[in-house]
Design an enzyme around this catalytic site. Structure first.
Site, mmCIF file in Angstrom:
data_model
loop_
_atom_site.group_PDB
_atom_site.id
_atom_site.type_symbol
_atom_site.label_atom_id
_atom_site.label_comp_id
_atom_site.label_asym_id
_atom_site.label_seq_id
_atom_site.Cartn_x
_atom_site.Cartn_y
_atom_site.Cartn_z
ATOM 1 N N LYS A 90 -9.884 -0.142 9.556
ATOM 2 C CA LYS A 90 -9.914 -1.488 8.974
ATOM 3 C C LYS A 90 -10.436 -2.499 9.985
ATOM 4 O O LYS A 90 -10.422 -3.697 9.734
ATOM 5 C CB LYS A 90 -8.507 -1.904 8.543
ATOM 6 C CG LYS A 90 -7.938 -1.052 7.440
ATOM 7 C CD LYS A 90 -8.270 -1.648 6.101
ATOM 8 C CE LYS A 90 -7.989 -0.634 5.012
ATOM 9 N NZ LYS A 90 -8.294 -1.132 3.701
ATOM 10 N N GLN B 114 -4.277 -4.947 7.184
ATOM 11 C CA GLN B 114 -5.265 -5.897 6.664
ATOM 12 C C GLN B 114 -5.392 -7.154 7.518
ATOM 13 O O GLN B 114 -6.233 -7.994 7.227
ATOM 14 C CB GLN B 114 -4.886 -6.309 5.224
ATOM 15 C CG GLN B 114 -5.053 -5.205 4.200
ATOM 16 C CD GLN B 114 -6.520 -4.852 3.961
ATOM 17 O OE1 GLN B 114 -7.423 -5.632 4.256
ATOM 18 N NE2 GLN B 114 -6.754 -3.668 3.436
ATOM 19 N N ASP C 252 3.287 -3.980 8.317
ATOM 20 C CA ASP C 252 2.052 -3.228 8.143
ATOM 21 C C ASP C 252 0.910 -4.242 8.263
ATOM 22 O O ASP C 252 0.688 -5.049 7.352
ATOM 23 C CB ASP C 252 2.080 -2.563 6.758
ATOM 24 C CG ASP C 252 0.738 -1.971 6.363
ATOM 25 O OD1 ASP C 252 -0.222 -2.088 7.137
ATOM 26 O OD2 ASP C 252 0.661 -1.410 5.250
ATOM 27 N N CYS D 72 -4.595 2.191 -3.959
ATOM 28 C CA CYS D 72 -3.382 2.750 -3.330
ATOM 29 C C CYS D 72 -2.180 1.824 -3.522
ATOM 30 O O CYS D 72 -1.326 1.715 -2.624
ATOM 31 C CB CYS D 72 -3.591 3.037 -1.847
ATOM 32 S SG CYS D 72 -4.845 4.254 -1.523
ATOM 33 N N HIS E 247 0.871 -1.181 0.000
ATOM 34 C CA HIS E 247 0.000 0.000 0.000
ATOM 35 C C HIS E 247 0.909 1.232 0.000
ATOM 36 O O HIS E 247 1.996 1.199 0.581
ATOM 37 C CB HIS E 247 -0.845 -0.039 1.284
ATOM 38 C CG HIS E 247 -1.926 0.981 1.349
ATOM 39 N ND1 HIS E 247 -1.674 2.305 1.617
ATOM 40 C CD2 HIS E 247 -3.266 0.881 1.172
ATOM 41 C CE1 HIS E 247 -2.823 2.975 1.620
ATOM 42 N NE2 HIS E 247 -3.802 2.129 1.348
#
Ligand SMILES: Cc1ncc(COP(=O)(O)O)c(C=O)c1O
Length: 286
Positions: A106, A83, A80, A244, A3
């Site tokens: 999220k 998700q 990261d 993104c 992303h």
């Protein structure tokens, strides 16, 4: 495959400090090339940053292997988890990494609030990146000293309502249970992949070894934005565009995809409805 949020900051730092930014390539299935990763990290590498799950293809990256390679060379790792935080147990210890980031929006929380977790080893290295009130130990005309981590990172009036909202979201997720969420998403993803494969002219983007919760696709001769608006009138919300991840889409020779992403409240019945809607769209367009 990252992303932009886990790409542009490194690109900007690289430019500012003349750091070399090395990109681990992926294969056409949407898996990272770990052999290349081995040759890309060396004694000069300062940080390895990788997402847990790709927000465009849904690939679950093999974090054990990745972190193992980096830890062998004593390289700090940032994950990261935007998700994955909602349905996987995460933490710097359990994921064998040094930094974890994820966002409230999220995981049923408010926008504009997120979490950074830092391993004990690097707490002392965290210096303010924004300046203002709230992070101060002492200010004199000639010098300023700051509070310790984490209080030195939250300059200015904090997003109090956001943090309270995120805390409520985290409690809700604990109540539902992350492993229930994960198995529900797994089942839906497998079911949807099977059903989608029967839609004429469909191209599912990527075929990673492990994926969850996210499926990008294209339909022959129909733009993803047209797919999204057609499905929208049937009450189905999916996202179209570059998600993104412009470098990823470019590397696949694509301008956009339509992307389905599931959550705990989605059902197989809704996937059947999606398939009918896609078939209607194809009829309408032919
Ligand atoms: C994998 C991933 N990383 C980072 C982000 C960006 O998070 P934020 O917009 O909160 O910076 C997103 C999506 O919002 C994402 O899917």
């Amino acid at each position: 495959m990252e992303h932009h949020a886990n790409f542009i900051p490194w690109q900007m730092l690289a430019k500012k400090y003349q750091i070399e930014l090395r990109i681990v390539p992926m294969n056409k299935d949407g898996d990272l090339d770990l052999t290349e990763l081995k040759s890309l990290i060396d004694h000069k590498t300062q940080l390895l940053a990788v997402s847990h799950i790709s927000n465009t293809i849904g690939t679950i990256h093999p974090l054990d292997e990745i972190t193992g390679l980096a830890k062998n060379k004593k390289i700090p790792i940032l994950i990261d988890a935007a998700q994955s935080a909602c349905h996987f147990e995460i933490g710097v210890d359990s994921l064998n990494c040094d930094f974890i980031t994820f966002s409230g929006h999220k995981m049923f929380g408010p926008f504009g609030v997120g979490i950074l977790q830092v391993s004990e080893k690097y707490l002392g290295d965290m210096t303010p990146f924004n300046l203002g009130g709230g992070i101060i130990k002492d200010v004199q005309i000639g010098k300023t000293s700051f509070l310790n981590f984490p209080h030195n990172l939250d300059a200015g009036t904090p997003n109090v309502s956001g943090v309270i909202g995120l805390s409520a979201a985290l409690k809700l997720i604990s109540k539902i249970g992350k492993s229930d969420m994960e198995s529900h998403l797994n089942n839906l993803t497998l079911f949807a992949l099977d059903q989608l494969s029967q839609v004429p002219g469909i191209e599912i983007i990527g075929n990673p070894k492990k994926r969850i919760g996210i499926i990008s696709f294209n339909l022959k001769n129909i733009h993803p934005h047209d797919i999204a608006s057609f499905l929208n009138k049937d009450g189905i919300a999916l996202r179209a565009g570059m998600h993104c991840t412009q470098p990823l889409l470019r590397s696949l020779g694509l301008h956009a995809t339509a992307r389905i992403s599931f959550s705990i409240y989605n059902t197989e019945k809704e996937i059947n409805k999606l398939i009918l809607s896609l078939k209607d769209l194809i009829k309408f367009w032919s």
